[in-house]
Design a protein around this motif. Structure first.
Motif, PDB file in Angstrom:
ATOM      1  N   ASP A  30     -41.195  19.511  -9.225  1.00 21.67           N
ATOM      2  CA  ASP A  30     -40.188  19.911  -8.244  1.00 21.67           C
ATOM      3  C   ASP A  30     -40.788  20.726  -7.102  1.00 21.67           C
ATOM      4  O   ASP A  30     -40.045  21.264  -6.271  1.00 21.67           O
ATOM      5  CB  ASP A  30     -39.073  20.717  -8.926  1.00 21.67           C
ATOM      6  CG  ASP A  30     -38.088  19.808  -9.654  1.00 21.67           C
ATOM      7  OD1 ASP A  30     -37.619  18.840  -9.020  1.00 21.67           O
ATOM      8  OD2 ASP A  30     -37.803  20.053 -10.830  1.00 21.67           O
ATOM      9  N   ARG A  61     -37.319  29.089  -0.157  1.00 22.31           N
ATOM     10  CA  ARG A  61     -36.115  29.156  -1.001  1.00 22.31           C
ATOM     11  C   ARG A  61     -36.553  29.778  -2.328  1.00 22.31           C
ATOM     12  O   ARG A  61     -37.336  29.200  -3.065  1.00 22.31           O
ATOM     13  CB  ARG A  61     -35.542  27.764  -1.204  1.00 22.31           C
ATOM     14  CG  ARG A  61     -35.082  27.093   0.104  1.00 22.31           C
ATOM     15  CD  ARG A  61     -34.784  25.627  -0.112  1.00 22.31           C
ATOM     16  NE  ARG A  61     -35.967  24.922  -0.593  1.00 22.31           N
ATOM     17  CZ  ARG A  61     -35.942  23.689  -1.102  1.00 22.31           C
ATOM     18  NH1 ARG A  61     -34.808  23.027  -1.211  1.00 22.31           N
ATOM     19  NH2 ARG A  61     -37.056  23.114  -1.512  1.00 22.31           N
ATOM     20  N   PRO A 113     -32.109  26.028 -10.801  1.00 23.21           N
ATOM     21  CA  PRO A 113     -31.971  24.959  -9.805  1.00 23.21           C
ATOM     22  C   PRO A 113     -33.327  24.607  -9.189  1.00 23.21           C
ATOM     23  O   PRO A 113     -33.564  24.820  -7.988  1.00 23.21           O
ATOM     24  CB  PRO A 113     -31.033  25.588  -8.766  1.00 23.21           C
ATOM     25  CG  PRO A 113     -31.321  27.053  -8.852  1.00 23.21           C
ATOM     26  CD  PRO A 113     -31.744  27.354 -10.264  1.00 23.21           C
ATOM     27  N   ALA A 115     -34.892  22.010  -8.213  1.00 25.40           N
ATOM     28  CA  ALA A 115     -34.992  21.099  -7.069  1.00 25.40           C
ATOM     29  C   ALA A 115     -34.701  21.818  -5.748  1.00 25.40           C
ATOM     30  O   ALA A 115     -35.112  21.350  -4.681  1.00 25.40           O
ATOM     31  CB  ALA A 115     -34.039  19.932  -7.263  1.00 25.40           C
ATOM     32  N   ASP A 116     -33.994  22.949  -5.836  1.00 22.34           N
ATOM     33  CA  ASP A 116     -33.623  23.665  -4.613  1.00 22.34           C
ATOM     34  C   ASP A 116     -34.499  24.889  -4.354  1.00 22.34           C
ATOM     35  O   ASP A 116     -34.142  25.753  -3.551  1.00 22.34           O
ATOM     36  CB  ASP A 116     -32.158  24.137  -4.707  1.00 22.34           C
ATOM     37  CG  ASP A 116     -31.216  22.960  -4.918  1.00 22.34           C
ATOM     38  OD1 ASP A 116     -31.463  21.913  -4.304  1.00 22.34           O
ATOM     39  OD2 ASP A 116     -30.275  23.087  -5.714  1.00 22.34           O
ATOM     40  N   LEU A 117     -35.617  25.003  -5.079  1.00 22.14           N
ATOM     41  CA  LEU A 117     -36.463  26.200  -4.937  1.00 22.14           C
ATOM     42  C   LEU A 117     -37.873  25.850  -4.483  1.00 22.14           C
ATOM     43  O   LEU A 117     -38.402  24.784  -4.789  1.00 22.14           O
ATOM     44  CB  LEU A 117     -36.569  26.934  -6.287  1.00 22.14           C
ATOM     45  CG  LEU A 117     -35.299  27.533  -6.902  1.00 22.14           C
ATOM     46  CD1 LEU A 117     -35.647  28.208  -8.219  1.00 22.14           C
ATOM     47  CD2 LEU A 117     -34.651  28.523  -5.941  1.00 22.14           C
ATOM     48  N   ASP A 118     -38.474  26.793  -3.741  1.00 22.40           N
ATOM     49  CA  ASP A 118     -39.896  26.711  -3.409  1.00 22.40           C
ATOM     50  C   ASP A 118     -40.689  27.713  -4.247  1.00 22.40           C
ATOM     51  O   ASP A 118     -41.830  27.484  -4.600  1.00 22.40           O
ATOM     52  CB  ASP A 118     -40.124  27.047  -1.927  1.00 22.40           C
ATOM     53  CG  ASP A 118     -39.368  26.107  -1.016  1.00 22.40           C
ATOM     54  OD1 ASP A 118     -39.479  24.874  -1.209  1.00 22.40           O
ATOM     55  OD2 ASP A 118     -38.635  26.603  -0.127  1.00 22.40           O
TER      56      ASP A 118
END
Lengths: 229, 118
Positions: A30, A61, A113, A115-118
């Motif tokens: 991810d 993110r 989450p 997929a929504d994190l860096d």
């Protein structure tokens, strides 16, 4: 019935390390960089995070995984930042463990989450001993040592001070009030972990926090450069 | 205090390799740098081993001395104190050759006599 010697020759932490590698693969899939923050209880990990995350880390993110033996006080403190914060309690089926291990992180993956994190920041349980032994699948490890703890800590807990690549010396606003010799601390640290990066901060006044934020901001690029082609 | 966590990892490793057989002895190699207190490890080992095939097993340990090597100047030396700078060239790029072991070396298990196959 007779006795037989069985050759084992296996690192006792192999099982943990295997799960840590699986976590790492999931994080990499991810594109999430993971940093594991360790310290003694009360060194200021959560306050530092509040300070760093209040203004965000560039365009990253960011999510936080809070590890505590019990309760959600730390997660509650970060709630106003409006970023994904997950609380992991080690007494919840783990027997009140004094550290996070790879399996606990694995069990929490479904609630993150990804997929929504860096960048995922994992705040380990406050403890200067056990967290150093258990990899969780992180890209980087940092530890926080506060001046209130005394300048001799690197010599007393060399495992921890060697297990990280960044040492943050926090609460430097207290230096006038405590017996803490920064040069002595740095000298001991240099013996235990020569060349390790050190940042001096005060989560209370904000001194040095920009440098810490910049260190976090560089992590994803670094992780990308280190990833196998 | 990490002896509890390490003891648990040691029991798990021994149980896995015992494959259901009763264990009478577990031999571990502990690197000096891991700062494990053997008596404490033994205490937790006994507790954690309860209700497993390791219950009642003896824990035997060997402490592995810490030996370091300086990459730039190739100097090798033993350490007992946490001092990781090369004493010859003062270099910081030091490799740990030994002393970080946390290894289950072997176990001794009770094995049934193989059944006579006619």
């Amino acid at each position: 019935m007779h006795r037989v010697k069985v050759r084992v020759v296996e690192d006792a932490l192999d099982a943990n390390n295997t799960i840590a590698r699986a976590n790492r693969e999931d994080f990499d899939r991810d594109g999430v960089t993971v940093v594991n923050i360790m310290s003694a209880p009360g060194a200021g990990k959560t306050t530092l995070l509040e300070r760093v995350l209040r203004d965000g880390i560039e365009e990253l993110r960011v999510g936080v995984l809070e590890g505590d033996v019990q309760g959600s006080l730390d997660a509650d403190r970060l709630a106003h930042l409006h970023i994904p914060v997950t609380q992991l309690n080690t007494d919840n089926g783990f027997g009140g463990e004094c550290h996070l291990d790879a399996n606990m992180i694995r069990s929490a993956l479904g609630t993150l989450p990804l997929a929504d994190l860096d960048l995922l920041i994992v705040e380990n349980v406050g403890n200067l001993v056990c967290p150093a032994e258990f990899r969780i699948g992180e890209d980087a490890r940092m530890m926080v040592s506060s001046v209130a703890e005394g300048d001799d800590k690197p010599l007393k807990y060399p495992l921890m001070f060697r297990a990280c690549e960044l040492v943050v010396l926090n609460k430097i606003d207290l230096l006038p009030y405590v017996e803490f010799d920064v040069e002595r601390f740095r000298h001991f640290l240099d013996q235990v972990h020569p060349g390790v990066t050190v940042l001096e901060t005060s989560a209370r006044t904000g001194e040095g926090v920009d440098d810490l934020r910049a260190w976090f901001a560089r992590l994803p690029d670094r992780a990308e450069a280190a990833a196998p082609a | 205090m990490h002896e509890l966590s390490i003891g648990s990892a040691v029991v798990d490793t021994a149980v896995k390799h015992a494959a259901g057989r009763r264990v009478s002895l577990v031999s571990v190699r502990l690197g000096h740098l891991r700062q494990v207190v053997p008596d404490s490890l033994s205490f937790y080992f006994d507790l954690i081993a309860r209700d497993t095939v390791c219950e009642g097993a003896r824990l035997e340990w060997e402490i592995v001395p810490a030996r370091l090597c300086c990459e730039p100047c190739s100097h090798e030396w033993d350490v007992t104190e946490p001092a990781f700078r090369c004493p010859r060239c003062d270099g910081a790029r030091v490799v740990v050759l030994s002393g970080e072991e946390l290894e289950v070396a072997s176990i001794e298990v009770h094995q049934e006599e193989p059944a006579c196959i006619v």
